[in-house]
Scaffold this motif. Structure first.
Motif, PDB file in Angstrom:
ATOM      1  N   PHE A  94       0.849  -1.189   0.000  1.00 21.90           N
ATOM      2  CA  PHE A  94       0.000   0.000   0.000  1.00 21.90           C
ATOM      3  C   PHE A  94       0.885   1.239   0.000  1.00 21.90           C
ATOM      4  O   PHE A  94       1.793   1.345   0.831  1.00 21.90           O
ATOM      5  CB  PHE A  94      -0.906  -0.009   1.237  1.00 21.90           C
TER       6      PHE A  94
ATOM      7  N   HIS B 293       2.012   5.365  -2.025  1.00 19.53           N
ATOM      8  CA  HIS B 293       1.809   6.518  -2.891  1.00 19.53           C
ATOM      9  C   HIS B 293       3.183   6.863  -3.456  1.00 19.53           C
ATOM     10  O   HIS B 293       4.127   7.079  -2.709  1.00 19.53           O
ATOM     11  CB  HIS B 293       1.233   7.681  -2.091  1.00 19.53           C
TER      12      HIS B 293
ATOM     13  N   VAL C 162      -1.296  -1.051  -4.224  1.00 18.77           N
ATOM     14  CA  VAL C 162      -2.596  -0.423  -4.001  1.00 18.77           C
ATOM     15  C   VAL C 162      -2.355   1.069  -3.826  1.00 18.77           C
ATOM     16  O   VAL C 162      -1.765   1.500  -2.831  1.00 18.77           O
ATOM     17  CB  VAL C 162      -3.305  -1.013  -2.770  1.00 18.77           C
ATOM     18  N   LEU C 163      -2.785   1.845  -4.809  1.00 19.08           N
ATOM     19  CA  LEU C 163      -2.568   3.289  -4.781  1.00 19.08           C
ATOM     20  C   LEU C 163      -3.574   3.946  -3.843  1.00 19.08           C
ATOM     21  O   LEU C 163      -4.759   4.041  -4.135  1.00 19.08           O
ATOM     22  CB  LEU C 163      -2.706   3.869  -6.187  1.00 19.08           C
ATOM     23  N   MET C 164      -3.068   4.408  -2.700  1.00 17.42           N
ATOM     24  CA  MET C 164      -3.903   5.130  -1.753  1.00 17.42           C
ATOM     25  C   MET C 164      -3.839   6.626  -2.074  1.00 17.42           C
ATOM     26  O   MET C 164      -2.926   7.095  -2.762  1.00 17.42           O
ATOM     27  CB  MET C 164      -3.432   4.864  -0.321  1.00 17.42           C
ATOM     28  N   ARG C 165      -4.814   7.383  -1.560  1.00 17.05           N
ATOM     29  CA  ARG C 165      -4.855   8.814  -1.885  1.00 17.05           C
ATOM     30  C   ARG C 165      -3.993   9.644  -0.947  1.00 17.05           C
ATOM     31  O   ARG C 165      -3.788  10.841  -1.189  1.00 17.05           O
ATOM     32  CB  ARG C 165      -6.287   9.310  -1.834  1.00 17.05           C
TER      33      ARG C 165
ATOM     34  N   PRO D 119      -9.341   3.713   5.624  1.00 19.43           N
ATOM     35  CA  PRO D 119      -8.226   3.005   4.980  1.00 19.43           C
ATOM     36  C   PRO D 119      -7.968   1.628   5.568  1.00 19.43           C
ATOM     37  O   PRO D 119      -7.590   0.706   4.837  1.00 19.43           O
ATOM     38  CB  PRO D 119      -7.033   3.943   5.185  1.00 19.43           C
TER      39      PRO D 119
ATOM     40  N   VAL E  57     -10.140  -0.722   3.869  1.00 22.82           N
ATOM     41  CA  VAL E  57      -9.601  -1.062   2.548  1.00 22.82           C
ATOM     42  C   VAL E  57      -8.642  -2.235   2.672  1.00 22.82           C
ATOM     43  O   VAL E  57      -8.725  -3.230   1.930  1.00 22.82           O
ATOM     44  CB  VAL E  57      -8.892   0.153   1.918  1.00 22.82           C
TER      45      VAL E  57
ATOM     46  N   GLU F  23     -10.005   8.446   0.724  1.00 18.01           N
ATOM     47  CA  GLU F  23      -9.827   7.045   0.351  1.00 18.01           C
ATOM     48  C   GLU F  23     -11.096   6.425  -0.228  1.00 18.01           C
ATOM     49  O   GLU F  23     -11.073   5.267  -0.669  1.00 18.01           O
ATOM     50  CB  GLU F  23      -9.318   6.234   1.549  1.00 18.01           C
TER      51      GLU F  23
ATOM     52  N   THR G  75     -10.089   5.259  -3.489  1.00 23.71           N
ATOM     53  CA  THR G  75      -9.503   3.914  -3.557  1.00 23.71           C
ATOM     54  C   THR G  75     -10.597   2.856  -3.540  1.00 23.71           C
ATOM     55  O   THR G  75     -10.561   1.894  -4.308  1.00 23.71           O
ATOM     56  CB  THR G  75      -8.538   3.693  -2.377  1.00 23.71           C
TER      57      THR G  75
ATOM     58  N   GLU H  19     -12.306   2.964  -6.983  1.00 22.48           N
ATOM     59  CA  GLU H  19     -11.457   2.493  -8.081  1.00 22.48           C
ATOM     60  C   GLU H  19     -11.310   0.983  -8.068  1.00 22.48           C
ATOM     61  O   GLU H  19     -11.321   0.327  -9.112  1.00 22.48           O
ATOM     62  CB  GLU H  19     -10.090   3.156  -7.990  1.00 22.48           C
ATOM     63  N   LEU H  20     -11.183   0.403  -6.867  1.00 24.25           N
ATOM     64  CA  LEU H  20     -10.996  -1.043  -6.745  1.00 24.25           C
ATOM     65  C   LEU H  20     -12.325  -1.784  -6.579  1.00 24.25           C
ATOM     66  O   LEU H  20     -12.328  -3.013  -6.480  1.00 24.25           O
ATOM     67  CB  LEU H  20     -10.076  -1.355  -5.566  1.00 24.25           C
TER      68      LEU H  20
END
Length: 522
Positions: free
Chosen positions: A21, A23, A43-46, A398, A401, A427, A430, A433-434
């Protein structure tokens, strides 16, 4: 010859990591290039705070170490609070940070003493001197986890180190724990008239849940747990008395106060847990020598302790005493929900939990946290997730997630307040998106309710706790997430069930009234 970033990625793959996880940013780009070519899913978190909380939630939900990554400077420093939260609860987690290239003088753009910042809040922080040192640091961290050590291992990686060629790396020799002499401790345990076992999350991290349950059943030991250890023995088991401490059950706290020998397994004995304990002789088993307390301090893996085949006489009279006390003083989750006419946080939380008996519940920090603790009967380990030792607001979304990624086939339910949710609500991107099927319950009372209560108790009135909140339903819609708003207690269960049944991201906003939480008796 492979570069350091490639070697690190290969080590992580061989260790079984499937998700990281993070960025991206300039100083960590060589590692991202290696990850792009690997089987590990990024996993691209914000936000970097979201990345570490997600890795934390993944670890707690899966029982395996978590993994997060950030770039240097601001990116690395954004990890610090979440790293401290994970380390406080002894969550095994690896945090990788990028850094400026070595030896170019001071005063550079985004320069920071990253190791110096991380060192006080992690198990170990290490800046790699070269490519080989980076690989050895990662292997050392993994070896520590294999031996049962928990907490956050931080490795700081200058950009030029990541780009450096690395030859063959020999795995360092592991140093197992030296088994201490258990004879005196076992003799004290055998002589106890009122023995009690305090079970912590170290049992989970040691992979020792089944061995623990066998040990308890064979010896008929009554059990209390820490918050993180809840579920290692189901809370409907006749030997489980519930949690002990400032939010413990009446019987759990009674047992902790009246026992004559306390066997502590995989707990650091925090102040909130210790507040319930009387004056017993203490046998403390933990892999961290710095937290050991009591009369017998056994620095060893819980799993190894349980393998010693300890057998004692069954404490029949003590068990009968505890049973009689519990009949007269049941925990709140054993009592029926009262006839509530208005939607308050307490009744809303109970209705949410009753509508999702099998879900993995992730809780944020806020007034609702107390009610989740009191109203949830935990029947499985790793099914109630919260940062109990540090308690940061913004943990919940998060962490949910991470939990959903760790356990995609399980229902995951988030319970958060309006204040905490807004700290990491980016998030939602995220989640969308997923397409993570998380049901998110937001308790909206337009204020920081716990702080209001404390202010009014101490100063007679509150200050700067009211909030003008966004329309959470419209906010969810902006991300393409289904949502609804609830005003009445009778609408709660249906809304939660619709979210869970959809199998998609879903947000339920509950318009709750102001309500004080009960203060601990301890």
């Amino acid at each position: 010859m492979k570069v350091c970033a490639e070697i690190l990625t290969e080590i992580l793959e061989e260790a079984g990591f499937t998700h990281i996880f993070g960025h991206p940013g300039e100083q960590i780009l060589p590692l991202y290039e290696a990850l792009r070519k690997s089987e590990i899913q990024h996993v691209l978190m914000r936000h970097e705070q979201g990345a570490v909380h997600a890795a934390d939630g993944y670890a707690r939900a899966s029982g395996r170490p978590g993994l997060c990554v950030a770039t240097g400077g601001p990116g690395a420093l954004n990890l610090v609070m979440g790293v401290a939260a994970a380390n406080t609860d002894s969550v095994p987690l690896i945090a990788l940070t990028g850094d400026l290239p070595r030896g170019e003088g001071g005063g550079r753009f985004q320069e920071a003493d990253i190791e110096g910042v991380f060192s006080p809040v992690v198990k170990k922080s290490r800046t790699a001197r070269n490519g080989e040192d980076a690989a050895l640091a990662l292997l050392d961290a993994l070896d520590a986890f294999d031996r049962g050590v928990t907490g956050v291992m931080h490795i700081n990686l200058p950009k030029d180190v990541l780009e450096e060629g690395v030859g063959t790396i020999e795995k360092p020799t592991s140093t197992p724990f030296k088994t201490p002499d258990l004879s005196d401790a076992i003799e004290v345990l055998r002589s106890a008239e009122k023995p009690l076992v305090l079970a912590g999350a170290g049992i989970i991290w040691a992979g020792a849940v089944e061995g623990f349950r066998k040990f308890i059943t064979e010896n008929q030991f009554p059990v209390v747990t820490t918050y993180s250890g809840r579920g290692v023995l189901p809370e409907d088991h006749p030997l489980c008395l519930g949690m002990a401490g400032t939010r413990g059950t009446p019987t759990g706290n009674y047992a902790a106060r009246e026992c004559d020998v306390l066997l502590v397994l995989g707990s650091r004995l925090s102040d909130r847990t210790s507040a319930a304990i009387g004056n017993p002789r203490i046998i403390h088993v933990n892999t961290d020598p710095n937290v050991l307390r009591g009369d017998f301090r056994l620095n060893m893996n819980v799993r190894d302790f349980l393998m010693h085949g300890i057998h004692v006489k069954h404490p029949v009279r003590w068990l009968r005493e505890l049973h009689d006390f519990r009949v007269k003083n049941p925990p709140l989750y054993d009592l029926p929900l009262g006839e509530e006419k208005t939607l308050k946080t307490s009744s809303a939380v109970r209705s949410i939990l009753d509508a999702a008996p099998d879900a993995v519940v992730v809780s944020d920090a806020g007034s609702h946290t107390t009610w989740v603790t009191l109203h949830r009967r935990v029947l499985r380990e790793r099914s109630l997730i919260f940062s109990g030792g540090f308690g940061p607001m913004g943990y919940g979304l998060p962490a949910a997630v991470g939990a959903k990624i760790a356990r995609p086939d399980d229902d995951v339910l988030l319970v958060a307040g309006d204040g905490g949710f807004q700290m990491t609500m980016q998030e939602l991107g995220t989640v969308a998106e997923l397409d993570l099927g998380i049901t998110m319950c937001i308790l909206n009372n337009g204020q920081l309710d716990v702080i209001r209560q404390w202010q009014e108790m101490k100063y007679g009135e509150s200050y700067s706790v009211k909030m003008r909140n966004p329309d959470f339903v419209k906010l969810a819609g902006a991300y393409g997430i289904g949502a609804e708003r609830v005003y009445e207690i009778g609408e709660v269960a249906g809304a939660v069930e619709r979210g869970l049944d959809s199998g998609e991201p879903y947000l339920v906003e509950l318009m709750v009234e102001e309500e004080n939480i009960p203060l601990p008796d301890l």
